[in-house]
Each structure stands twice: as C-alpha cells, then as structure tokens.
Design a protein around this motif. Structure first.
Motif, PDB file in Angstrom:
ATOM      1  N   VAL A   1      56.255  28.940  39.886  1.00 15.21           N
ATOM      2  CA  VAL A   1      54.966  29.307  39.279  1.00 15.21           C
ATOM      3  C   VAL A   1      53.831  28.933  40.231  1.00 15.21           C
ATOM      4  O   VAL A   1      53.707  27.790  40.665  1.00 15.21           O
ATOM      5  N   LEU A   2      52.975  29.950  40.532  1.00 14.70           N
ATOM      6  CA  LEU A   2      51.807  29.705  41.377  1.00 14.70           C
ATOM      7  C   LEU A   2      50.612  29.303  40.524  1.00 14.70           C
ATOM      8  O   LEU A   2      49.817  28.437  40.892  1.00 14.70           O
ATOM      9  N   ALA A   3      50.484  30.003  39.391  1.00 16.82           N
ATOM     10  CA  ALA A   3      49.341  29.741  38.515  1.00 16.82           C
ATOM     11  C   ALA A   3      49.700  30.130  37.106  1.00 16.82           C
ATOM     12  O   ALA A   3      50.478  31.065  36.891  1.00 16.82           O
ATOM     13  N   ASP A   4      49.165  29.440  36.137  1.00 20.95           N
ATOM     14  CA  ASP A   4      49.434  29.718  34.723  1.00 20.95           C
ATOM     15  C   ASP A   4      48.176  29.374  33.947  1.00 20.95           C
ATOM     16  O   ASP A   4      47.796  28.202  33.858  1.00 20.95           O
ATOM     17  N   GLY A   5      47.501  30.396  33.438  1.00 24.01           N
ATOM     18  CA  GLY A   5      46.274  30.121  32.707  1.00 24.01           C
ATOM     19  C   GLY A   5      45.637  31.395  32.201  1.00 24.01           C
ATOM     20  O   GLY A   5      46.266  32.467  32.252  1.00 24.01           O
ATOM     21  N   PRO A   6      44.400  31.296  31.719  1.00 23.90           N
ATOM     22  CA  PRO A   6      43.702  32.489  31.228  1.00 23.90           C
ATOM     23  C   PRO A   6      43.598  33.538  32.331  1.00 23.90           C
ATOM     24  O   PRO A   6      43.468  33.187  33.517  1.00 23.90           O
ATOM     25  N   ALA A   7      43.665  34.823  31.910  1.00 24.02           N
ATOM     26  CA  ALA A   7      43.697  35.910  32.884  1.00 24.02           C
ATOM     27  C   ALA A   7      42.523  35.853  33.851  1.00 24.02           C
ATOM     28  O   ALA A   7      42.702  36.011  35.065  1.00 24.02           O
ATOM     29  N   ASP A   8      41.311  35.654  33.324  1.00 22.06           N
ATOM     30  CA  ASP A   8      40.127  35.640  34.193  1.00 22.06           C
ATOM     31  C   ASP A   8      40.223  34.567  35.267  1.00 22.06           C
ATOM     32  O   ASP A   8      39.791  34.764  36.400  1.00 22.06           O
ATOM     33  N   GLN A   9      40.809  33.473  34.856  1.00 23.45           N
ATOM     34  CA  GLN A   9      40.910  32.351  35.799  1.00 23.45           C
ATOM     35  C   GLN A   9      41.955  32.616  36.887  1.00 23.45           C
ATOM     36  O   GLN A   9      41.684  32.475  38.072  1.00 23.45           O
ATOM     37  N   VAL A  10      43.142  33.053  36.436  1.00 20.33           N
ATOM     38  CA  VAL A  10      44.245  33.247  37.396  1.00 20.33           C
ATOM     39  C   VAL A  10      43.963  34.428  38.329  1.00 20.33           C
ATOM     40  O   VAL A  10      44.278  34.376  39.514  1.00 20.33           O
ATOM     41  N   LEU A  11      43.361  35.484  37.754  1.00 25.00           N
ATOM     42  CA  LEU A  11      43.155  36.701  38.544  1.00 25.00           C
ATOM     43  C   LEU A  11      41.753  36.777  39.146  1.00 25.00           C
ATOM     44  O   LEU A  11      41.355  37.825  39.661  1.00 25.00           O
ATOM     45  N   SER A  12      40.986  35.718  39.105  1.00 22.67           N
ATOM     46  CA  SER A  12      39.629  35.731  39.667  1.00 22.67           C
ATOM     47  C   SER A  12      39.710  35.848  41.188  1.00 22.67           C
ATOM     48  O   SER A  12      40.725  35.478  41.796  1.00 22.67           O
ATOM     49  N   PRO A  13      38.657  36.360  41.824  1.00 20.81           N
ATOM     50  CA  PRO A  13      38.687  36.535  43.286  1.00 20.81           C
ATOM     51  C   PRO A  13      39.034  35.247  44.028  1.00 20.81           C
ATOM     52  O   PRO A  13      39.708  35.285  45.053  1.00 20.81           O
ATOM     53  N   GLY A  14      38.636  34.111  43.482  1.00 20.36           N
ATOM     54  CA  GLY A  14      38.937  32.853  44.172  1.00 20.36           C
ATOM     55  C   GLY A  14      40.126  32.127  43.579  1.00 20.36           C
ATOM     56  O   GLY A  14      40.403  30.980  43.954  1.00 20.36           O
ATOM     57  N   GLY A  15      40.812  32.801  42.638  1.00 17.11           N
ATOM     58  CA  GLY A  15      41.927  32.149  41.943  1.00 17.11           C
ATOM     59  C   GLY A  15      43.150  31.984  42.830  1.00 17.11           C
ATOM     60  O   GLY A  15      43.221  32.537  43.932  1.00 17.11           O
ATOM     61  N   VAL A  16      44.105  31.242  42.284  1.00 17.71           N
ATOM     62  CA  VAL A  16      45.322  30.960  43.059  1.00 17.71           C
ATOM     63  C   VAL A  16      46.052  32.247  43.427  1.00 17.71           C
ATOM     64  O   VAL A  16      46.535  32.403  44.549  1.00 17.71           O
ATOM     65  N   ALA A  17      46.094  33.185  42.463  1.00 14.01           N
ATOM     66  CA  ALA A  17      46.847  34.418  42.706  1.00 14.01           C
ATOM     67  C   ALA A  17      46.294  35.174  43.905  1.00 14.01           C
ATOM     68  O   ALA A  17      47.040  35.816  44.640  1.00 14.01           O
ATOM     69  N   ALA A  18      44.948  35.101  44.096  1.00  9.39           N
ATOM     70  CA  ALA A  18      44.331  35.822  45.212  1.00  9.39           C
ATOM     71  C   ALA A  18      44.864  35.334  46.552  1.00  9.39           C
ATOM     72  O   ALA A  18      44.998  36.110  47.504  1.00  9.39           O
ATOM     73  N   LEU A  19      45.182  34.059  46.604  1.00  4.25           N
ATOM     74  CA  LEU A  19      45.701  33.501  47.857  1.00  4.25           C
ATOM     75  C   LEU A  19      47.014  34.175  48.261  1.00  4.25           C
ATOM     76  O   LEU A  19      47.385  34.208  49.424  1.00  4.25           O
ATOM     77  N   PHE A  20      47.716  34.700  47.252  1.00  2.00           N
ATOM     78  CA  PHE A  20      49.005  35.334  47.526  1.00  2.00           C
ATOM     79  C   PHE A  20      48.900  36.859  47.464  1.00  2.00           C
ATOM     80  O   PHE A  20      49.895  37.550  47.319  1.00  2.00           O
ATOM     81  N   GLY A  21      47.662  37.372  47.518  1.00  6.15           N
ATOM     82  CA  GLY A  21      47.463  38.814  47.560  1.00  6.15           C
ATOM     83  C   GLY A  21      47.748  39.513  46.254  1.00  6.15           C
ATOM     84  O   GLY A  21      48.010  40.707  46.239  1.00  6.15           O
ATOM     85  N   LEU A  22      47.726  38.782  45.138  1.00  2.57           N
ATOM     86  CA  LEU A  22      48.042  39.389  43.850  1.00  2.57           C
ATOM     87  C   LEU A  22      46.807  39.903  43.128  1.00  2.57           C
ATOM     88  O   LEU A  22      46.915  40.713  42.230  1.00  2.57           O
ATOM     89  N   ALA A  23      45.639  39.376  43.450  1.00  3.01           N
ATOM     90  CA  ALA A  23      44.464  39.703  42.650  1.00  3.01           C
ATOM     91  C   ALA A  23      43.648  40.840  43.233  1.00  3.01           C
ATOM     92  O   ALA A  23      42.647  41.230  42.673  1.00  3.01           O
ATOM     93  N   GLY A  24      44.087  41.398  44.343  1.00  2.00           N
ATOM     94  CA  GLY A  24      43.296  42.420  45.005  1.00  2.00           C
ATOM     95  C   GLY A  24      42.990  43.627  44.141  1.00  2.00           C
ATOM     96  O   GLY A  24      41.923  44.209  44.231  1.00  2.00           O
ATOM     97  N   ALA A  25      43.954  43.996  43.267  1.00  2.00           N
ATOM     98  CA  ALA A  25      43.760  45.189  42.438  1.00  2.00           C
ATOM     99  C   ALA A  25      43.063  44.884  41.132  1.00  2.00           C
ATOM    100  O   ALA A  25      42.765  45.771  40.358  1.00  2.00           O
TER     101      ALA A  25
END
Lengths: 277, 241
Positions: free
Chosen positions: B216-240
C-alpha cells in the motif's frame, strides 16, 4: 420396399437389434457428454483419447489382460494426466491434451509393434456396431444411464463451473474436482463407445450432434435434449442406411452426424435472414 | 468509527519467487466505496483475489459478521472477475447465468428454489436486465455483460463486493451507470471495493482510495490520495485525475 419394411426388416436379425440398441445408447450418451466437451473447449481431448487408448490396449495384450479394461485404464490415465497438467501445472488445455495424448499414443505404437495379437487389437480399436455382443450392449446402456443421470443431477454445478470457473471457486465449488470428473466422464464415453460401436462413430457422436444442437439453441437444457435426440437419430438412421446400402455402419453414422451440423448451420442462417427481414 | 467487515493484515501473495502483493494491511467497512488504484501489474487483481479466497496467501484475512449492515451470522463476499474471464459462448440465458450465483455450499446438486428465483429476479431488475433475462449470454454487449456479472454477484446477497476492473472497455455512459449503481449499493450498506484505472471516477464516486504498488502506497480520502502533491502522484497514478 415400403417405408415400414425398410425400417422393420433389418430389425428381424438379432445382430441388428443389438446394434440398434447399442447405437441408440451411445447416440444419447456421447452427445450429452459432448455438450460439455464443446462448451469447455475439450473437443481435442476426445480426439486424443482415440490415440491414447492404444497404449492401454497394447499393454493389456502384452500382459494377457482384458483389452477393454486396458483401454479404459489408458483413457483414465490420460484424463487424470490432463487434469493434473491443467489444474496443477496450469498448462493450457490443448497443450496438456497434446502432451498426454501423443505420449500415450507413442507408447501404444511401441506396444503394438511387439504385440502378437494384431487382430484382437484391431477389433478393440475399431469396434463395429454390427459385431456388438450382448455384454457390450449392457455396457453402453449402463454408460448412457450414468452419463445422463450425472448431467441431470449436476447441471447447476456444471453450468456454474463451465461458464465461469473463477467465480464458481468463490462459491467454494471444488472446480478442480469438477474438471477432473468431466474429463474422466468424457474418457469413459470415448473408450466404451470406441470399443463397442467403433472409433469413428464414437468420436463423431461426441462432437457433431452437440455442435449442431448449440447452433440451434442457446439454452443449455434444450441443447442437451437436442444433442441426445440428434445423436440417437443419426445413429439409428445411419445403421439402417448402412444395412440397405451395404456400406460400413460407423462411417455412415458419422457422415449423417456431420450432415446434421451442416443442416443446423443452414437452418440458423435461414432463421437469421428471416429475423433480419 | 465503524468496525471493519473485512480486514487483512500483513497479506502477502507469492507466485513462485515473485512477490505480487506484500504485507498489505487494509480494512473495509460497511457502507463505503473504496477504489483500488495502481499501475498495471501493481497487484490489484491479486489482492482482490486473495480477499475473495481465490489465492493462497500469507497473513490473515478476517471477516467480522458483527460489522454487517444486515447481520446473518456470516459475512458474504461476492467477487466480480474481469469481463474476459467467463465463457461467453456457453449456451445459457442471462437468467441462468445470474442464478449461478445462488449455489451456496451444501446445495450443489439442488435445482433453483423459489427463493433463488426471487432473489435472482431482483438482481436482474436492479441491473435493468429483466427484459434481457431470456437472451443468450453471448448476445450481450460489453456493458450488458458487465451488468450481468454484477447481477450474479448481487444474487449472492453479499455484504462485501469486490470488483476487478469492471469499467475496463466500457463506453462513458456504461461506466457512469455502473459506478452509479455501485455507489447506490454502498449507500445501502454494502462494502464495495473496486479496482479501477479511471481516477476521475474514483475521486468522484468513492469515499476512499487505496493506491498500491505491491504494497500500500496510500490509503485515505480520494482528494487526499489523488491530489497533485499526494503520494499517488509520486508513482504517476494521479496524472489523469
């Protein structure tokens, strides 16, 4: 000769009566099992069974054991090998069947080459409905009853595991066990049919009526009923035609069963055109 | 905070020497819709299969019947596989395929009972498939086929619904309708966990997003995990998103 005489006159001979009963029994059992072979893409399995049985027959001949039992054992070994390779080794089904079938076939060829009973082998490998014995008739009737009863009782689980085996596993269905049972059942149908009514008739009745039935209906109970009916009618009609035309029974039945597929394709095409208009 | 209806701890799945999922801790709660996001090969499908009991694993998966919205003494988990999994050329009707979901342990050999027909009919109606009930499964469109798989899962009357990329290959309208249905099911008290690549949908429809890449990279509210500066962005997941 009148139509009724054409139907009745051959049946005055005991060998034709036995042939008719045996053909009808295989004509029902083989297509009912064949519906699951076609649905599970195991058509190649039924064909490979015809090769694999050679190993068991040759081994039985060399050991002086019952050739029928030898054939059955080879079919079961092949079925279990395929199930093992598919379920445990995760091989694609066609690869598993190819490996197991050709391996056993090769062993059979070696066995035949050193056998001293080529005629007996020929009789078992290429059984003829016209030479079927009363014991053979009893065996195919028993097989037919077992196949039809098993499919009727297990229909819900067969449907679930055939349509979506992954989902069936989430319902705690032991899909490996069902797969093995289906393959073993197909093996039994092929080997009993093969050694009684002949290889050509047994294999063709497994595949062609089921294929025709699937073209005519998309409901599994209707497909099963249609497949059994088409198999039985091709068997009986082929037997009578072969008698009157002086042709070998197995190939005539096989040709009629394949003709049923052609007729089903034609019927479905016509129905679709009518719906389109 | 509600207690977890399905919880896994230190869940690890290995395929031979390959570790597909490693030491995952997560908990699903009744009434929430969770998006499981990650790149292809991140272990989303493997994690869902392990939670559904389809794959052997290390670690624990615990189901808590006390956390169910409708306590029945057991937690029912339904799994919706990817749409390519079933044999769509099988000669069965939509109704029979949905009723296949009513095959509980101990009743393998029994014909469909009246209750099974009623529950199956309800699932068909819920997914707007009643008119297609007699149609062969092979004649369905992609969206209809996906609805069938969801209806079959609903026929199991589940408390937890696990879906493996149900939106894959569907058009925009079908995806919107499907996600809307899943949202309604979550609102009605079901725990819904859905592997998906559509991050905008995950942000709009889900309470929570879990981003994984083997662990697990991140687990939380969608806005938080998928935010431009969120953890998911570091792994190229939040671009879309």
């Amino acid at each position: 000769m009148s139509g009724i005489a054409w139907l009745v006159e051959p049946m005055s001979y005991p060998f034709m009566q036995r042939a008719a009963v045996g053909t009808l029994a295989v004509g029902v059992a083989a297509p009912v099992a064949g519906v699951w072979a076609t649905s599970r893409r195991l058509v190649y399995l039924t064909d490979a069974m015809g090769h694999a049985i050679l190993a068991g027959v040759a081994a039985a001949a060399l050991l002086g054991a019952s050739l029928l039992v030898g054939g059955l054992t080879a079919a079961l070994v092949m079925a279990l090998l395929v199930a093992l390779l598919v379920v445990r080794a995760r091989l694609p089904e066609d690869s598993a069947i190819g490996v197991a079938g050709q391996g056993l076939f090769a062993l059979g060829v070696i066995g035949v080459s050193v056998s001293s009973q080529p005629r007996a082998l020929s009789h078992v490998l290429f059984g003829n409905p016209l030479t079927i014995s009363s014991a053979d008739v009893a065996a195919v009737i028993a097989l037919s009853v077992i196949v039809v009863a098993a499919v009727a009782v297990c229909l819900p689980v067969l449907v679930a595991t055939t349509f979506d085996p992954v989902h069936a596993r989430t319902l705690a269905v032991r899909t490996g066990l069902v797969d093995t049972a289906v393959i073993v059942g197909l093996g039994l149908v092929v080997v009993v049919g093969l050694t009684t009514v002949g290889v050509l008739m047994a294999l063709t009745l497994c595949i062609a009526p089921a294929t025709a039935a699937r073209l005519l209906s998309a409901r599994v109970t209707r497909v099963l009923f249609l497949a059994g009916s088409l198999g039985a009618s091709a068997g009986l009609a082929g037997l009578l035609a072969s008698y009157h035309l002086g042709l070998p029974a197995g190939p005539v039945v096989a040709v009629l069963a394949v003709a049923e597929v052609a007729a089903a394709v034609l019927a479905r095409t016509c129905l679709r055109r009518r719906h389109a208009n | 905070m509600s207690s977890a209806i399905l919880r896994c701890q230190r869940l690890t799945v290995r395929y031979g020497p390959t570790v597909a999922v490693e030491a995952v801790d997560l908990a699903l709660t009744a009434g929430e819709m969770v998006a499981l996001v990650g790149r292809n090969g991140a272990g989303k499908s493997t994690l869902l299969r392990a939670l559904a009991g389809l794959t052997g694993h290390e670690g624990t998966v615990v189901r808590d019947p006390r956390a169910c919205q409708h306590p029945r003494g057991e937690v029912r988990v339904a799994y919706v596989p990817q749409r390519a999994t079933p044999r769509w050329d099988m000669p069965i009707s939509v109704r029979r395929a949905v009723t296949a979901g009513r095959l509980p342990p101990g009743r393998r050999w029994r014909r469909a009972a009246r209750t099974d027909g009623r529950v199956g009919g309800g699932a068909l109606a819920r997914l707007d498939l009643t008119e297609l009930a007699a149609r062969p499964v092979g004649a369905l469109s992609g969206g209809q086929a996906q609805r069938l798989l969801l209806a079959r899962a609903l026929a199991q009357e589940p408390d937890v619904l696990l879906l493996d990329e149900p939106c894959d290959g569907l058009d925009v309208a079908s995806v919107a309708a499907l996600v809307g249905t899943l949202r309604q099911l979550a609102d009605a008290g079901m725990a819904v966990c859905c592997a998906m690549h559509e991050l905008r949908l995950a942000r709009g429809a889900c309470n929570r997003v879990i981003a994984i890449d083997r662990s697990v990279l991140a687990d939380g509210p969608a806005d938080q995990v998928l935010s431009p500066g969120g953890v998911a962005a570091l792994f190229g997941l939040a671009g879309a998103a």
